[in-house]
Design a protein around this motif. Structure first.
Motif, PDB file in Angstrom:
ATOM      1  N   TYR A 126     -18.308  18.805   8.973  1.00 50.23           N
ATOM      2  CA  TYR A 126     -19.221  17.684   9.166  1.00 50.23           C
ATOM      3  C   TYR A 126     -19.958  17.353   7.874  1.00 50.23           C
ATOM      4  N   ALA A 127     -20.305  16.078   7.733  1.00 50.06           N
ATOM      5  CA  ALA A 127     -21.108  15.643   6.585  1.00 50.06           C
ATOM      6  C   ALA A 127     -22.028  14.523   7.015  1.00 50.06           C
ATOM      7  N   ILE A 128     -23.244  14.540   6.483  1.00 49.95           N
ATOM      8  CA  ILE A 128     -24.213  13.468   6.681  1.00 49.95           C
ATOM      9  C   ILE A 128     -24.353  12.736   5.360  1.00 49.95           C
ATOM     10  N   ILE A 129     -24.064  11.435   5.367  1.00 47.40           N
ATOM     11  CA  ILE A 129     -24.178  10.638   4.152  1.00 47.40           C
ATOM     12  C   ILE A 129     -25.449   9.810   4.257  1.00 47.40           C
ATOM     13  N   GLY A 130     -26.371  10.096   3.349  1.00 47.30           N
ATOM     14  CA  GLY A 130     -27.717   9.523   3.421  1.00 47.30           C
ATOM     15  C   GLY A 130     -28.676  10.633   3.796  1.00 47.30           C
ATOM     16  N   PHE A 131     -29.710  10.853   2.978  1.00 49.23           N
ATOM     17  CA  PHE A 131     -30.620  11.969   3.241  1.00 49.23           C
ATOM     18  C   PHE A 131     -32.066  11.503   3.220  1.00 49.23           C
ATOM     19  N   GLY A 132     -32.262  10.300   3.783  1.00 47.56           N
ATOM     20  CA  GLY A 132     -33.616   9.815   4.001  1.00 47.56           C
ATOM     21  C   GLY A 132     -34.140  10.362   5.321  1.00 47.56           C
ATOM     22  N   ALA A 133     -35.035   9.625   5.962  1.00 49.85           N
ATOM     23  CA  ALA A 133     -35.651  10.111   7.199  1.00 49.85           C
ATOM     24  C   ALA A 133     -34.606  10.353   8.292  1.00 49.85           C
ATOM     25  N   ILE A 134     -33.666   9.418   8.460  1.00 46.08           N
ATOM     26  CA  ILE A 134     -32.642   9.577   9.494  1.00 46.08           C
ATOM     27  C   ILE A 134     -31.698  10.715   9.140  1.00 46.08           C
ATOM     28  N   GLY A 135     -31.231  10.755   7.905  1.00 45.51           N
ATOM     29  CA  GLY A 135     -30.315  11.818   7.493  1.00 45.51           C
ATOM     30  C   GLY A 135     -30.924  13.195   7.658  1.00 45.51           C
ATOM     31  N   GLN A 156     -35.241  19.975  -0.064  1.00 40.73           N
ATOM     32  CA  GLN A 156     -35.431  19.583   1.326  1.00 40.73           C
ATOM     33  C   GLN A 156     -34.367  20.211   2.222  1.00 40.73           C
ATOM     34  N   ALA A 157     -33.125  20.306   1.732  1.00 40.86           N
ATOM     35  CA  ALA A 157     -32.064  20.943   2.513  1.00 40.86           C
ATOM     36  C   ALA A 157     -32.414  22.396   2.807  1.00 40.86           C
ATOM     37  N   ALA A 192     -35.461  14.050  15.348  1.00 35.68           N
ATOM     38  CA  ALA A 192     -35.821  15.363  14.800  1.00 35.68           C
ATOM     39  C   ALA A 192     -36.345  16.320  15.862  1.00 35.68           C
ATOM     40  N   GLU A 193     -36.670  15.799  17.054  1.00 38.03           N
ATOM     41  CA  GLU A 193     -37.209  16.650  18.117  1.00 38.03           C
ATOM     42  C   GLU A 193     -36.103  17.420  18.832  1.00 38.03           C
ATOM     43  N   ARG A 253     -31.553  18.299  10.885  1.00 33.66           N
ATOM     44  CA  ARG A 253     -32.309  19.219  11.736  1.00 33.66           C
ATOM     45  C   ARG A 253     -31.569  19.509  13.039  1.00 33.66           C
ATOM     46  N   MET A 254     -30.816  18.540  13.547  1.00 34.47           N
ATOM     47  CA  MET A 254     -29.994  18.781  14.741  1.00 34.47           C
ATOM     48  C   MET A 254     -29.003  19.911  14.485  1.00 34.47           C
ATOM     49  N   PHE A 255     -28.302  19.808  13.365  1.00 31.04           N
ATOM     50  CA  PHE A 255     -27.295  20.811  13.021  1.00 31.04           C
ATOM     51  C   PHE A 255     -27.953  22.157  12.744  1.00 31.04           C
TER      52      PHE A 255
END
Length: 221
Positions: free
Chosen positions: A28-37, A65-66, A152-153, A42-44
């Motif tokens: 898996y990869a998340i592209i974009g690491f702003g508030a949504i990313g 941050q990671a 994020a919850e 945090r889910m993962f």
């Protein structure tokens, strides 16, 4: 049964049961690491699932941050992160074209479109525009209808699970993405094709669809 929290009225929706056996060794990869990313990361992290994170910035810029989110969050270059089997596109909508140019081919990739826009796209759903920019990719709209603070919850609340809506013009990736949604602790609800039920979680003519920002829960297992 699906209930609605912090909202008036009710919605008649039926959660679809998916066969979620296909977890395998997906990457898996998340592209974009702003508030949504970061909310997605945090889910993962909550489930101890490794996920690459990338943006236009170098990996070392994302590392602090990671690290704060958890040890399974791995900063990578954009090119390396896009080698993942499932890519969560969490950049601002207009940046999708920049991401698209990073790979010569998107064949075989499952792309989860987490973007939103109120731009006038000539009556096309924004996910359809993104799908055209990623030829060969299997695109699924998901995780976009909730704001970052909610994503994020913890999705488990009072015995229920927070709903994540799915829509796609390709049936084959739906079960795979639904399996991921379940693995992350959420309840997947299939809205059908992007131009049909998928319009409920997108904007049209500058107006948000009726399911955008609706915080819904499926009771029980």
């Amino acid at each position: 049964m699906i209930s609605r929290r912090k909202a008036r009225g009710c919605l008649a929706l039926r959660a679809t049961h998916f066969n979620t056996d296909r977890k395998g060794n997906m990457s898996y990869a998340i592209i974009g690491f702003g508030a949504i990313g970061q909310a997605l990361a945090r889910m993962f992290a909550r489930k101890g699932i490794e996920v690459a994170v990338a943006s236009r910035h170098p990996p070392e810029a994302l590392a602090p941050q990671a690290t704060a989110i958890g040890p399974t969050i791995v900063p990578k270059t954009l090119k390396d992160a896009l080698e993942a089997d499932i890519v969560l596109l969490a950049v601002p909508y207009w940046q999708h074209q920049e991401v698209a140019k990073t790979r010569a081919s998107w064949k075989g990739k499952i792309v989860i479109d987490v973007t939103n826009t109120l731009d006038d796209l000539g009556a096309l759903p924004s996910s359809s525009v993104i799908a055209r920019a990623l030829p060969g990719a299997q695109l699924v709209k998901a995780f976009n209808h909730l704001p970052a603070r909610v994503l994020a919850e913890d999705p488990a609340v009072n015995g229920g699970r927070r709903v994540v809506f799915l829509s796609s013009d390709d049936e084959s990736p739906i079960a795979t993405v639904a399996a991921l949604v379940e693995q992350l602790g959420y309840a997947p609800v299939n809205l059908g094709k992007i131009a049909e039920g998928g319009q409920l979680v997108q904007a049209r003519n500058g107006v948000w669809g009726p399911l955008i920002f609706q915080d819904l829960f499926k009771n029980g297992q």
